[in-house]
Design a protein around this motif. Structure first.
Motif, PDB file in Angstrom:
ATOM      1  N   GLY A 266     -12.839   0.500  -4.499  1.00  0.00           N
ATOM      2  CA  GLY A 266     -12.036   0.625  -5.712  1.00  0.00           C
ATOM      3  C   GLY A 266     -12.247  -0.504  -6.693  1.00  0.00           C
TER       4      GLY A 266
ATOM      5  N   ALA B 208      -3.920  16.738  -2.707  1.00  0.00           N
ATOM      6  CA  ALA B 208      -4.457  16.604  -4.059  1.00  0.00           C
ATOM      7  C   ALA B 208      -3.581  17.428  -4.996  1.00  0.00           C
ATOM      8  N   ALA B 209      -2.763  16.724  -5.766  1.00  0.00           N
ATOM      9  CA  ALA B 209      -1.814  17.416  -6.625  1.00  0.00           C
ATOM     10  C   ALA B 209      -2.536  18.089  -7.772  1.00  0.00           C
TER      11      ALA B 209
ATOM     12  N   GLY C 232     -10.310   3.408  -1.839  1.00  0.00           N
ATOM     13  CA  GLY C 232     -10.244   2.682  -3.095  1.00  0.00           C
ATOM     14  C   GLY C 232      -9.231   3.264  -4.056  1.00  0.00           C
ATOM     15  N   LEU C 233      -8.343   4.125  -3.554  1.00  0.00           N
ATOM     16  CA  LEU C 233      -7.364   4.752  -4.435  1.00  0.00           C
ATOM     17  C   LEU C 233      -6.108   3.904  -4.562  1.00  0.00           C
ATOM     18  N   LEU C 234      -5.873   3.078  -3.553  1.00  0.00           N
ATOM     19  CA  LEU C 234      -4.697   2.221  -3.538  1.00  0.00           C
ATOM     20  C   LEU C 234      -5.206   0.799  -3.312  1.00  0.00           C
ATOM     21  N   PRO C 235      -4.994  -0.100  -4.273  1.00  0.00           N
ATOM     22  CA  PRO C 235      -5.557  -1.445  -4.106  1.00  0.00           C
ATOM     23  C   PRO C 235      -4.848  -2.225  -3.010  1.00  0.00           C
TER      24      PRO C 235
ATOM     25  N   ARG D   4      -6.154   5.615   2.137  1.00  0.00           N
ATOM     26  CA  ARG D   4      -6.219   5.515   0.683  1.00  0.00           C
ATOM     27  C   ARG D   4      -6.800   4.188   0.241  1.00  0.00           C
TER      28      ARG D   4
ATOM     29  N   GLY E  69      -3.184   3.080  -9.064  1.00  0.00           N
ATOM     30  CA  GLY E  69      -2.767   3.825  -7.882  1.00  0.00           C
ATOM     31  C   GLY E  69      -1.493   3.297  -7.253  1.00  0.00           C
TER      32      GLY E  69
ATOM     33  N   ARG F 289      -9.577   6.519 -14.777  1.00  0.00           N
ATOM     34  CA  ARG F 289      -8.190   6.859 -15.106  1.00  0.00           C
ATOM     35  C   ARG F 289      -7.993   7.090 -16.596  1.00  0.00           C
TER      36      ARG F 289
ATOM     37  N   ALA G 150     -12.621  17.155 -11.520  1.00  0.00           N
ATOM     38  CA  ALA G 150     -12.014  15.856 -11.240  1.00  0.00           C
ATOM     39  C   ALA G 150     -12.777  15.120 -10.152  1.00  0.00           C
TER      40      ALA G 150
ATOM     41  N   LEU H  16     -11.736  11.008   0.081  1.00  0.00           N
ATOM     42  CA  LEU H  16     -10.566  11.359   0.878  1.00  0.00           C
ATOM     43  C   LEU H  16     -10.385  12.862   0.838  1.00  0.00           C
TER      44      LEU H  16
ATOM     45  N   GLY I 259       0.168  11.505  -8.147  1.00  0.00           N
ATOM     46  CA  GLY I 259      -0.382  12.318  -7.055  1.00  0.00           C
ATOM     47  C   GLY I 259      -1.878  12.505  -7.215  1.00  0.00           C
ATOM     48  N   LEU I 260      -2.274  12.848  -8.421  1.00  0.00           N
ATOM     49  CA  LEU I 260      -3.684  13.053  -8.726  1.00  0.00           C
ATOM     50  C   LEU I 260      -4.469  11.753  -8.578  1.00  0.00           C
ATOM     51  N   ILE I 261      -3.865  10.654  -9.054  1.00  0.00           N
ATOM     52  CA  ILE I 261      -4.553   9.360  -9.014  1.00  0.00           C
ATOM     53  C   ILE I 261      -4.739   8.898  -7.577  1.00  0.00           C
ATOM     54  N   ARG I 262      -3.738   9.163  -6.738  1.00  0.00           N
ATOM     55  CA  ARG I 262      -3.840   8.710  -5.347  1.00  0.00           C
ATOM     56  C   ARG I 262      -4.700   9.631  -4.507  1.00  0.00           C
ATOM     57  N   ALA I 263      -5.068  10.798  -5.046  1.00  0.00           N
ATOM     58  CA  ALA I 263      -5.854  11.732  -4.240  1.00  0.00           C
ATOM     59  C   ALA I 263      -7.322  11.735  -4.622  1.00  0.00           C
ATOM     60  N   LEU I 264      -7.633  11.493  -5.865  1.00  0.00           N
ATOM     61  CA  LEU I 264      -9.013  11.685  -6.317  1.00  0.00           C
ATOM     62  C   LEU I 264      -9.514  10.486  -7.102  1.00  0.00           C
ATOM     63  N   HIS I 265     -10.839  10.372  -7.130  1.00  0.00           N
ATOM     64  CA  HIS I 265     -11.503   9.300  -7.836  1.00  0.00           C
ATOM     65  C   HIS I 265     -11.987   9.778  -9.174  1.00  0.00           C
ATOM     66  N   PHE I 266     -11.536   9.205 -10.228  1.00  0.00           N
ATOM     67  CA  PHE I 266     -12.099   9.481 -11.542  1.00  0.00           C
ATOM     68  C   PHE I 266     -11.644   8.354 -12.453  1.00  0.00           C
TER      69      PHE I 266
END
Lengths: 272, 298
Positions: free
Chosen positions: B28, A122-123, A100-103, A96, B296, B135, A140, A117, B126-133
């Motif tokens: 990121g 993916a919720a 770049g999803l988790l800094p 992650r 995230g 926010r 998305a 990823l 969950g969505l934020i940690r899975a996908l890039h867009f």
């Protein structure tokens, strides 16, 4: 730049292939710290909370988890890198951070382009039908609505959720866990990627789906510059990756050719 | 050129220098404000689809389904009318039921957008940690969902206003810019509380009290003339600038003939309305953008 170098290699194939190695992912002493809410436990009484505010200490039900502790490595174009390690060793967190999803809290992660990823987590919206979730998931990921409309039937077909009747029009909360994982993987795999990060996705679903998804990952690999694969199935790491990184409790334990690392890892897990 | 380099040219470089040499970017990294705005624009379809989906999902378990979109504001209006119109008789305002519902529906738009916006980051981790867009899509989708709700409420409101005998005039058209300015104001406010809510989990508990105080300060349920009668002059001026009071007064002025207004000058009302929309819209967006990489972490 990338295309330029590939074509220049095509012209000079006669020479021994000592190609310039182009890094695509550079991880420099990365630390990732999670803040986890433990839920109700000791010290949540109002008096304790007031005391904390007065003495400016952080709440006891928030615990910091140091998931990745100073990992450094460089991955190059055309490499497939396996990430192994026992549960909770920080593999998914590291992916992650690369995406770049988790800094990162300290250190840095540099990447070529935008890594994607590919996970099963993916919720999406459980109250909505599978079809709507497909549309939403694709949007998305930044797809154009026309492309989404074109791809949606293929995605549903690939996931195989319609094998037992018309499930695509039912809300996702009615799906079995295997079905929703399959649909999520199918949505994530519908896009092309520069740097591809795959998190346990190959273990999803029944045998038929696993075959299809392994095939799809191979296709995606051919298009992607660098692939990272997190898996507990050592056989799939052995099949797909020539290089493997072994993480243990957030630290990089070993980094080298897959055979060597897997042998050491197997010795380690058997010795425990 | 690739094949002549037998010795590794990268030897001796630190990781950061290596990354810089090949033009790699920090993962990121926060895009510039202009880039961010552009990216957000390319995600407009996602925002629309997501807000629609949320709207459908919120009614998917109810037997009457989307009929609730109209039934909820109607029931709300009925309850408040019962208490403030019949039990605690308000005789100072002509056509009190229309006056009340106009205030109620306009305020409800902001109230619900803020309430849901506070959780738009924490509820979608969950969505934020899975996908890039970008926010900002999430709070904007919340605002858009509530905007659709408002449109349904306005249909009810127009019905009530007509049934209670107000004439249909050209001034009704002013309702369109009022609602659009309020939507811009709400977009900024929703983004601001989304960032604040992602940092401070306690905000969710505090929000209902803040919103209720705001509602009483916006003259939703009673005659706005009460402010002038009971408050010192400076406090009345302060209430006049309250953005929610401003949007509610404008909506009432557009629809109703004899509604009492606190602001005496229409020009001042419109200036406040535009000013708040621009300041909050732009300010909220910039504030949200500055936290972009942090969402995230949770």
């Amino acid at each position: 730049m990338a295309e330029h170098i590939e074509t220049s290699n095509d012209v000079t194939v006669a020479l021994p292939t000592i190609t310039e190695r182009i890094p695509t992912v550079v991880v420099d002493d990365a630390h990732v710290i999670y803040r986890v809410h433990k839920g109700a436990s000791g010290g949540t009484s109002p008096v304790a909370a007031l005391k904390r505010i007065a003495s400016r200490t952080s709440a006891p039900n928030i615990r910091e988890v140091h998931a990745v502790k100073g990992v450094s490595f460089t991955a190059y174009r055309g490499e497939a890198v396996g990430l192994i390690g026992s549960n909770g060793s920080g593999k998914s967190t590291l992916l992650r951070a690369i995406a770049g999803l988790l800094p990162v809290n300290r250190g840095a992660v540099y990447t070529q382009g935008q890594p994607s990823l590919l996970g099963v987590n993916a919720a999406l919206l459980n109250d909505l039908s599978g079809e709507r979730n497909v549309t939403l998931g694709c949007l998305a990921m930044g797809m154009h609505p026309d492309d989404v409309q074109r791809l949606a039937p293929d995605i549903i077909e690939f996931s195989g959720i319609n094998q037992r009747g018309d499930f695509a029009s039912l809300p996702m909360r009615t799906y079995s866990s295997g079905m929703s994982a399959r649909l999520r993987f199918s949505i994530a795999a519908a896009k092309k990627h520069d740097v591809l990060l795959i998190d346990e996705a190959l273990a999803t679903g029944d045998k038929g789906f696993r075959k299809r998804s392994e095939q799809r990952v191979r296709e995606l690999r051919e298009g992607a510059g660098t692939v990272f694969l997190v898996s507990h199935q050592l056989s799939s790491v052995r099949d797909t990756c020539e290089r493997t990184i072994w993480l243990e409790s957030g630290e990089l334990r070993m980094d080298g050719p897959t055979d060597e690392v897997l042998r050491a890892y197997e010795d380690f897990s058997n010795g425990k | 050129m690739a094949n002549t380099a037998l010795a590794d040219p990268d030897a001796g470089l630190t990781q950061a220098q290596l990354a810089a040499r090949y033009g790699l970017r920090v993962a990121g990294e926060r895009p510039s404000l202009a880039d961010y705005t552009r990216r957000l624009w390319t995600y407009r379809h996602f925002i629309a689809a997501y807000s629609n989906a949320k709207l459908v999902a919120s009614f998917s378990n109810a037997r009457l389904g989307q009929l609730w979109q109209v039934l909820t504001p109607l029931t709300n209006a009925a309850v408040y009318y019962l208490i403030f119109g019949l039990v605690l008789k308000q005789n100072s305002i002509p056509n009190f039921i229309a006056y009340l519902t106009a205030g109620l529906f306009i305020f409800n738009f902001t109230q619900t957008a803020v309430q849901n916006g506070t959780q738009s980051i924490t509820g979608n981790l969950g969505l934020i940690r899975a996908l890039h867009f970008p926010r900002a899509c999430l709070p904007l989708a919340v605002m858009l969902t509530q905007f659709q709700q408002l449109l349904a409420s306005l249909v009810v409101l127009v019905g009530i206003v007509l049934v209670t005998g107000e004439p249909l005039t050209v001034e009704w058209l002013l309702l369109v810019p009022v609602v659009l300015l309020q939507a811009l104001f709400n977009a900024g406010l929703t983004m601001a509380v989304a960032r604040a809510g992602s940092k401070i989990a306690d905000l969710k508990q505090v929000m209902p009290f803040l919103l209720r105080t705001w509602m009483y300060g916006s003259g939703v349920l009673y005659n706005v003339a009460l402010f002038e009668e009971n408050l010192p002059g400076w406090a009345t001026r302060l209430v006049e600038a309250n953005p929610m009071l401003v949007y509610i007064e404008l909506a009432r002025h557009a629809l109703l003939e004899g509604a009492p207004l606190l602001n005496s000058s229409m020009l001042q009302l419109w200036l406040y309305a535009v000013g708040w929309a621009v300041v909050m819209g732009v300010g909220g967006f910039i504030y949200f953008w500055r936290g972009e990489q942090e969402y995230g972490r949770g």
